[in-house]
Design an enzyme around this catalytic site. Sequence first.
Site, PDB file in Angstrom:
ATOM      1  NE  ARG A 279     -19.569   7.327  -7.190  1.00 13.49           N
ATOM      2  CZ  ARG A 279     -19.913   8.709  -6.818  1.00 13.49           C
ATOM      3  NH1 ARG A 279     -19.345   9.752  -7.364  1.00 13.49           N
ATOM      4  NH2 ARG A 279     -20.831   8.973  -5.880  1.00 13.49           N
TER       5      ARG A 279
ATOM      6  CB  CYS B 289     -10.748  12.616  22.252  1.00 11.78           C
ATOM      7  SG  CYS B 289     -11.182  12.002  20.719  1.00 11.78           S
TER       8      CYS B 289
ATOM      9  CD  GLU C 194      -2.581   1.863   0.156  1.00 13.97           C
ATOM     10  OE1 GLU C 194      -3.299   0.859  -0.444  1.00 13.97           O
ATOM     11  OE2 GLU C 194      -2.172   3.076  -0.106  1.00 13.97           O
TER      12      GLU C 194
ATOM     13  CB  CYS D  77     -13.692   9.355  22.116  1.00 14.60           C
ATOM     14  SG  CYS D  77     -14.991   9.909  21.093  1.00 14.60           S
TER      15      CYS D  77
ATOM     16  CB  SER E  70     -19.642   3.302  -7.280  1.00 15.11           C
ATOM     17  OG  SER E  70     -20.575   3.067  -6.229  1.00 15.11           O
TER      18      SER E  70
ATOM     19  CG  HIS F 171     -25.357   0.278  -3.651  1.00  8.62           C
ATOM     20  ND1 HIS F 171     -26.130   0.951  -3.078  1.00  8.62           N
ATOM     21  CD2 HIS F 171     -24.265   0.697  -3.638  1.00  8.62           C
ATOM     22  CE1 HIS F 171     -25.448   2.356  -3.108  1.00  8.62           C
ATOM     23  NE2 HIS F 171     -24.373   2.027  -3.442  1.00  8.62           N
TER      24      HIS F 171
ATOM     25  CE  LYS G  15     -25.634   2.091  -7.112  1.00 14.21           C
ATOM     26  NZ  LYS G  15     -24.208   2.259  -7.520  1.00 14.21           N
TER      27      LYS G  15
ATOM     28  CB  ILE H 130     -13.306  -1.607  -8.115  1.00 17.66           C
ATOM     29  CG1 ILE H 130     -12.480  -2.901  -8.815  1.00 17.66           C
ATOM     30  CG2 ILE H 130     -14.528  -2.187  -7.406  1.00 17.66           C
ATOM     31  CD1 ILE H 130     -13.409  -3.873  -9.706  1.00 17.66           C
TER      32      ILE H 130
ATOM     33  CB  CYS I  10     -16.863  17.148  19.792  1.00 15.00           C
ATOM     34  SG  CYS I  10     -15.251  16.186  20.433  1.00 15.00           S
TER      35      CYS I  10
HETATM   36  C1  FAD Z   1     -18.430   9.429  -3.033  1.00 10.88           C
HETATM   37  C2  FAD Z   1     -18.452   7.939  -3.185  1.00 10.88           C
HETATM   38  C3  FAD Z   1     -19.539   7.045  -2.476  1.00 10.88           C
HETATM   39  C4  FAD Z   1     -19.512   5.886  -2.812  1.00 10.88           C
HETATM   40  N1  FAD Z   1     -20.601   4.899  -2.109  1.00 10.88           N
HETATM   41  C5  FAD Z   1     -20.453   3.652  -2.278  1.00 10.88           C
HETATM   42  C6  FAD Z   1     -21.381   2.948  -1.563  1.00 10.88           C
HETATM   43  O1  FAD Z   1     -22.131   3.318  -0.866  1.00 10.88           O
HETATM   44  N2  FAD Z   1     -21.424   1.592  -1.750  1.00 10.88           N
HETATM   45  C7  FAD Z   1     -20.283   0.975  -2.630  1.00 10.88           C
HETATM   46  O2  FAD Z   1     -20.441  -0.328  -2.726  1.00 10.88           O
HETATM   47  N3  FAD Z   1     -19.397   1.717  -3.071  1.00 10.88           N
HETATM   48  C8  FAD Z   1     -19.535   2.945  -3.229  1.00 10.88           C
HETATM   49  N4  FAD Z   1     -18.386   3.747  -3.634  1.00 10.88           N
HETATM   50  C9  FAD Z   1     -17.526   3.125  -4.275  1.00 10.88           C
HETATM   51  C10 FAD Z   1     -16.456   2.354  -3.371  1.00 10.88           C
HETATM   52  O3  FAD Z   1     -15.773   3.445  -2.451  1.00 10.88           O
HETATM   53  C11 FAD Z   1     -15.197   1.961  -4.270  1.00 10.88           C
HETATM   54  O4  FAD Z   1     -15.728   1.181  -5.234  1.00 10.88           O
HETATM   55  C12 FAD Z   1     -14.303   1.320  -3.695  1.00 10.88           C
HETATM   56  O5  FAD Z   1     -14.003   1.809  -2.309  1.00 10.88           O
HETATM   57  C13 FAD Z   1     -13.217   1.007  -4.286  1.00 10.88           C
HETATM   58  O6  FAD Z   1     -11.908   0.165  -3.580  1.00 10.88           O
HETATM   59  P1  FAD Z   1     -10.609  -0.046  -4.193  1.00 10.88           P
HETATM   60  O7  FAD Z   1      -9.997  -1.176  -3.077  1.00 10.88           O
HETATM   61  O8  FAD Z   1     -10.815  -0.697  -5.622  1.00 10.88           O
HETATM   62  O9  FAD Z   1      -9.868   1.108  -4.258  1.00 10.88           O
HETATM   63  P2  FAD Z   1      -9.208   2.156  -3.349  1.00 10.88           P
HETATM   64  O10 FAD Z   1     -10.075   2.148  -1.906  1.00 10.88           O
HETATM   65  O11 FAD Z   1      -9.028   3.438  -3.744  1.00 10.88           O
HETATM   66  O12 FAD Z   1      -7.899   1.411  -3.017  1.00 10.88           O
HETATM   67  C14 FAD Z   1      -6.803   1.488  -3.946  1.00 10.88           C
HETATM   68  C15 FAD Z   1      -5.541   1.381  -3.124  1.00 10.88           C
HETATM   69  O13 FAD Z   1      -4.396   1.349  -4.069  1.00 10.88           O
HETATM   70  C16 FAD Z   1      -3.241   2.132  -3.378  1.00 10.88           C
HETATM   71  N5  FAD Z   1      -2.393   2.357  -4.488  1.00 10.88           N
HETATM   72  C17 FAD Z   1      -2.750   3.401  -5.735  1.00 10.88           C
HETATM   73  N6  FAD Z   1      -1.453   3.212  -6.282  1.00 10.88           N
HETATM   74  C18 FAD Z   1      -0.678   2.548  -5.957  1.00 10.88           C
HETATM   75  C19 FAD Z   1       0.734   2.124  -5.799  1.00 10.88           C
HETATM   76  N7  FAD Z   1       1.620   2.684  -7.025  1.00 10.88           N
HETATM   77  N8  FAD Z   1       1.573   1.575  -5.045  1.00 10.88           N
HETATM   78  C20 FAD Z   1       0.775   1.004  -3.896  1.00 10.88           C
HETATM   79  N9  FAD Z   1      -0.392   1.027  -3.683  1.00 10.88           N
HETATM   80  C21 FAD Z   1      -1.227   1.828  -4.463  1.00 10.88           C
HETATM   81  C22 FAD Z   1      -4.133   3.691  -2.948  1.00 10.88           C
HETATM   82  O14 FAD Z   1      -3.416   4.328  -2.000  1.00 10.88           O
HETATM   83  C23 FAD Z   1      -5.264   2.836  -2.347  1.00 10.88           C
HETATM   84  O15 FAD Z   1      -5.132   2.771  -1.098  1.00 10.88           O
HETATM   85  C24 FAD Z   1     -18.388   5.004  -3.340  1.00 10.88           C
HETATM   86  C25 FAD Z   1     -17.226   6.043  -3.881  1.00 10.88           C
HETATM   87  C26 FAD Z   1     -17.546   7.420  -3.785  1.00 10.88           C
HETATM   88  C27 FAD Z   1     -16.051   8.066  -4.128  1.00 10.88           C
END
Ligand code: FAD
Length: 492
Positions: free
Chosen positions: A311, A444, A34, A402, A339, A52, A251, A337, A439
């Site tokens: 996203r 805290c 990470e 807290c 949403s 969802h 959505k 990935i 707060c």
């Molecule tokens: C406003 C908002 C609301 C949403 N609401 C929902 C919801 O209600 N329900 C739902 O199912 N989904 C929701 N989503 C979508 C959901 O948040 C994402 O689909 C999901 O979190 C994606 O996860 P991920 O692990 O693929 O990506 P991330 O959580 O972005 O993880 C990717 C990781 O890779 C790391 N990384 C990147 N490049 C490198 C590198 N070169 N070397 C090492 N590490 C690296 C990053 O630091 C990061 O930690 C929402 C998204 C947003 C923005």
Amino acid sequence: MEARYDIAIVGAGITGCAIARQLARYDKTICLIEAADDIALGASKANGGLVHAGYDPAPGTTKARMNARGCELYGRWSEELGFLFHRTGSLVLGFTDEDLATLEHLRDNGLANGVPHLEIVGPDRIAELEPRANPDATCALWCPSTGYVDPFEVAIAAAENAVANGAAFMRGAPVTAIDRPKEGGFVLSTPKGDVRCEILINAAGSGAGEISRMAGDRGLRMVWRQGNIAVLDKEPRAITPLYPVPTPVSKGVIVTGTVHNNTVITATAEMREQGDKDTYAGDVEALLSGARKLVPDLDTRRVVRTFAGGRAVLEKTNDFLIEASDSTPGLFHAAGIQSPGVASAPAVAERMEQLLSEAGIELVERADWNPIRRMPDDFDLAPLERKEELIETDPAWGRIVCRCETVPEAEIVAAIHRKPGAISVEGVKRRCRAGMGRCQSGFCQSRVVEILARELGVAPSEVPLEDTGSWIVDGPLKNPDAHTGAIAEEDC
Ligand SMILES: Cc1cc2nc3c(=O)[nH]c(=O)nc-3n(C[C@H](O)[C@H](O)[C@H](O)COP(=O)(O)OP(=O)(O)OC[C@H]3O[C@@H](n4cnc5c(N)ncnc54)[C@H](O)[C@@H]3O)c2cc1C
């Protein structure tokens, strides 16, 4: 220095952590890498937390399959991994004949995607299911399988279970280059040292395009669909998730309860510059007015926090990309990935396991694999007898740090010593909610800094808010022994 693993997973968001957990049952060495200093600091910390049900994505897409299956798996995952998941059901509210036609279309989509028990209901049933829903709604799609989680809790639980089963976690380790040596596999360069692996899984969220390019595969172009979210103070009863009729890309603004009875208004959807995590007045206004349409009596003055996330969308497609690279052997993508990645995470992990098998990688289950992660003690939620028992074993369980969320010192200490544990103020907050309340840590934060400094054996000035560099303390504290000694009795 070079470390060797069978499998390297880049990205410790909910996707990468779920994949690590799924693969840790097999006789393979795994490293979860990470860039940030903790788990779930990308999109996985800034979202609505909704599981969802899967009636929204177009049938036949990867997203539709992952969403419906992920939602189905959540019950088992929450039991095994000890995180809170409330399967409350949800209502999509309609107000016109046109809305009713859209709801029927959504229901048919859902049935095609395998979503169970979908039903169009009228005003009486709406009022029964959620008395605070707008009484002007004439129809709704009732979907009993929808639920919600704290998304970072899911990622943390999955990562802890993977690590308990032997996986390594490298934090603060952005992958900056990828070499493909002649003998096969990959060598990943990070500031924490090189990692050699046979199999590379790209779960890097908005960094997925860069990882793909560095690994010699096609350049995936990512765009940033940004969203603002508002969190409101707790309610005596959590609101059942209420959705508006969706738009083609979103959505819409949803009102939902949370596992801790807050209300969340989520989320706007605007194409913005990569990495933009600002909140915008126009977006927040859209959230509040959208919420009032669903819950007219919602007191929107009770917002305790607004935040934004992005996203990671693959350009020119609205779908997930979960596949083996066809040009770089050993490279697998869980990219785009965008949403609903929270809802889909357990299914994406399951699909990745299948892809590895289909690619001929032998996956032999380890005799000592343990799928269970015990839920850490949550003092606030614990019954009175358990509270007494905890305080008996250690008086620090009775020292509340807290006050908004009733988090005692011992719970913070436990969050720091979990594996992987918290090393920042926000890391503590994500693990045990200290600072999450009304707060917002005004009361805290300084105490959490002291506890972190003491437990990690560093000076308070070396304790970050989040990533390295986000220092809070810039000089001596009033109590110079605070970072080495216990919290002074008179403070407790
Ligand atoms: C406003 C908002 C609301 C949403 N609401 C929902 C919801 O209600 N329900 C739902 O199912 N989904 C929701 N989503 C979508 C959901 O948040 C994402 O689909 C999901 O979190 C994606 O996860 P991920 O692990 O693929 O990506 P991330 O959580 O972005 O993880 C990717 C990781 O890779 C790391 N990384 C990147 N490049 C490198 C590198 N070169 N070397 C090492 N590490 C690296 C990053 O630091 C990061 O930690 C929402 C998204 C947003 C923005």
